[in-house]
Design an enzyme around this catalytic site. Sequence first.
Site, PDB file in Angstrom:
ATOM      1  N   LYS A   1      12.193   0.882 -52.457  1.00  0.00           N
ATOM      2  CA  LYS A   1      12.089   1.391 -53.825  1.00  0.00           C
ATOM      3  C   LYS A   1      12.391   2.890 -53.898  1.00  0.00           C
ATOM      4  O   LYS A   1      13.018   3.353 -54.860  1.00  0.00           O
ATOM      5  CB  LYS A   1      10.695   1.105 -54.389  1.00  0.00           C
ATOM      6  CG  LYS A   1      10.597   1.341 -55.889  1.00  0.00           C
ATOM      7  CD  LYS A   1       9.308   0.793 -56.466  1.00  0.00           C
ATOM      8  CE  LYS A   1       9.272   0.957 -57.986  1.00  0.00           C
ATOM      9  NZ  LYS A   1       8.034   0.395 -58.576  1.00  0.00           N
TER      10      LYS A   1
ATOM     11  N   MET B   1      15.802 -42.064 -50.431  1.00  0.00           N
ATOM     12  CA  MET B   1      16.301 -42.171 -49.065  1.00  0.00           C
ATOM     13  C   MET B   1      15.163 -42.363 -48.080  1.00  0.00           C
ATOM     14  O   MET B   1      15.289 -43.127 -47.106  1.00  0.00           O
ATOM     15  CB  MET B   1      17.122 -40.935 -48.700  1.00  0.00           C
ATOM     16  CG  MET B   1      17.847 -41.054 -47.362  1.00  0.00           C
ATOM     17  SD  MET B   1      19.060 -42.401 -47.311  1.00  0.00           S
ATOM     18  CE  MET B   1      20.495 -41.582 -48.009  1.00  0.00           C
TER      19      MET B   1
ATOM     20  N   PHE C   1       1.220  -4.129 -51.057  1.00  0.00           N
ATOM     21  CA  PHE C   1       1.328  -5.174 -52.062  1.00  0.00           C
ATOM     22  C   PHE C   1       2.769  -5.677 -52.147  1.00  0.00           C
ATOM     23  O   PHE C   1       3.704  -4.899 -52.266  1.00  0.00           O
ATOM     24  CB  PHE C   1       0.886  -4.629 -53.428  1.00  0.00           C
ATOM     25  CG  PHE C   1       1.019  -5.618 -54.544  1.00  0.00           C
ATOM     26  CD1 PHE C   1       0.234  -6.763 -54.586  1.00  0.00           C
ATOM     27  CD2 PHE C   1       1.946  -5.415 -55.556  1.00  0.00           C
ATOM     28  CE1 PHE C   1       0.368  -7.680 -55.621  1.00  0.00           C
ATOM     29  CE2 PHE C   1       2.089  -6.327 -56.595  1.00  0.00           C
ATOM     30  CZ  PHE C   1       1.293  -7.469 -56.628  1.00  0.00           C
ATOM     31  N   GLN C   2       2.921  -6.982 -52.061  1.00  0.00           N
ATOM     32  CA  GLN C   2       4.216  -7.673 -52.107  1.00  0.00           C
ATOM     33  C   GLN C   2       5.184  -7.163 -51.043  1.00  0.00           C
ATOM     34  O   GLN C   2       6.399  -7.066 -51.272  1.00  0.00           O
ATOM     35  CB  GLN C   2       4.838  -7.570 -53.509  1.00  0.00           C
ATOM     36  CG  GLN C   2       4.094  -8.405 -54.550  1.00  0.00           C
ATOM     37  CD  GLN C   2       4.824  -8.565 -55.858  1.00  0.00           C
ATOM     38  OE1 GLN C   2       5.617  -7.724 -56.246  1.00  0.00           O
ATOM     39  NE2 GLN C   2       4.556  -9.658 -56.565  1.00  0.00           N
TER      40      GLN C   2
ATOM     41  N   GLU D   1      13.316 -17.690 -58.165  1.00  0.00           N
ATOM     42  CA  GLU D   1      14.311 -17.080 -57.269  1.00  0.00           C
ATOM     43  C   GLU D   1      15.119 -18.117 -56.499  1.00  0.00           C
ATOM     44  O   GLU D   1      16.292 -17.882 -56.201  1.00  0.00           O
ATOM     45  CB  GLU D   1      13.622 -16.125 -56.287  1.00  0.00           C
ATOM     46  CG  GLU D   1      13.081 -14.858 -56.920  1.00  0.00           C
ATOM     47  CD  GLU D   1      11.664 -14.995 -57.436  1.00  0.00           C
ATOM     48  OE1 GLU D   1      11.096 -13.991 -57.911  1.00  0.00           O
ATOM     49  OE2 GLU D   1      11.106 -16.128 -57.359  1.00  0.00           O
TER      50      GLU D   1
END
Length: 600
Positions: free
Chosen positions: A181, A496, A131-132, A69
Amino acid sequence: MSADPSQAVPRPPSRPAAAPEITGAEAVVRSLENLGVTDVFGIPGGAILPVYDPMMDASEIRHILVRHEQGAGHAAEGYAAASGKVGVAIATSGPGATNLVTAIADAYMDSVPMVCITGQVFSTLMGTDAFQEADIVGITMPITKHSILVTQASEIPGAIAAAFEIAGTGRPGPVLVDITKDAQQAVAPYVWPPKVELLGYRPVTKAHGKQIQAAAALLADAKKPVLYVGGGVIRGRASAELLSLAEATGAPVVTTLMARGAFPDSHAQHLGMPGMHGTVPAVLALQEADLLISLGARFDDRVTGKAALFAPHAKVVHVDIDPAEISKIRTADVPIVGDVRDVIVDLESAFRSAIGDSTPDIEEWWSYLDGLRAEFPLGYTAPTDGLLAPQYVIQRIGELTGPEAIYAAGVGQHQMWAAQFIKYERPNAWLNSGGAGTMGYSVPAAMGAKVAEPDRVVWAIDGDGCFQMTNQELATCAINNIPIKVAIINNSSLGMVRQWQTLFYDGRYSNTDLNTGHDTVRIPDFVKLAEAYGCLAIRVEKEEDVDAAIETALETNDRPVVIDFVVSADAMVWPMVPQGVSNSYVQYARDHAPTFDEEA
């Protein structure tokens, strides 16, 4: 026999056709189509799965399946930065959404217009640690222009339309739309265009005329003016107007890291990039100016050094579309809130009226600045360890590819060298993570840029550290026929950080060696890794092989190309003004601004 019209029975007015009822998921896809979206980047998961079903039937939208993602977010950024359009990223709930957070923060810092659409658990489960589940609206609230939670299917068209309006107007930035959802699965009438009410959102685009006149008067009287140009000029599509203003005033121009390409590098009035790793003429011009015309810049600490000591003799005209930036760091003598393109046009007109038939008296100022340019040209010292000079590699990429290409850099030394040694002649040619400094930006951003501008050559100039954070998107590129070119500036270290350890920590290299390039063991072997991802892969260790490798990359357009340039770990970015000191501390910069001592 014909009927008498006067005797006709009046018919009742026809009713408007009822709005079609579709699922919320279908409303998401249809709304994107109606907004003209043609490309989105994402990856499905349980909470966003309803949207992915109608996505299969969306003939006008190309969905590019990323491998992470974060890649979707940076690709949407690159797409937006290269094209000026709003980028779109899609993810599921929980970790899918939180994986977007880095890209969202990056877009917020650099004013990139982006809409992120995330799935959320059922509204009945929110707050139960389902969940999630993650409160992505709460998480992203400080790093978005706006975050929207949608729990009803009927709200989806309005939310999507509002998100695009907010992301792409005023000061651009990211907007998150989180959709439960059950809202995706429910059915509701689909009305387009929806009625969008953005209460309290009223970007100011037209500046106050008196402020323009005051700025013009200062500019007409200034003996040491500087046009201090920030990324807002690129986001505001004001490069042509800037060129006209600069030539009308004769003033020197400096372009920040985010503004590279806003003004042509080849123009005689351009002094280069200011700041910690800016050119000596650009740094000293700002420091010794009597007037700064700040255009879409925010007085970032990387430009100002110690802000209290920055440009101590200068009056400041600060132009920005975001009123929150005005006088945030440096108090403006003339604050101007408005669209930078319109302001520049009005300022040039007012300036011409103010000077009449006279010309600005800045010859002495230019004599001093030209002396600095002659004394301190941008250059580098060749490494003594027999390895490639990274500056040479990057300079040759720019020279062989040309200004019509797009160059996306990661973060670190290679980013600064790419900003310094590639010549930028047009806006939207230089993409980088300026404000957030996000490692891993380059490859997915280049991917997004190539999708947006398929006819341009797109280079990802990356470090061996940055590359290992998002190189999985090479698979996305190979599968989707996105033939980007990747130049890994491989110094086998976090370059760096290592430079700071050399300068400020007595050469104690704590955890900066990556073991990727200088020994017989290469972990990973970038050539083998790139080949495994379906790319053409090349390793270059000698200067005489640099041009041939670049030319091979430019000739290859049927797959991505990855070139592993093995460069010296001892190469440093110069000039450098140490963090937290005044830009008046220029002896340090002057001592470390080597002139060309070889053909580079």
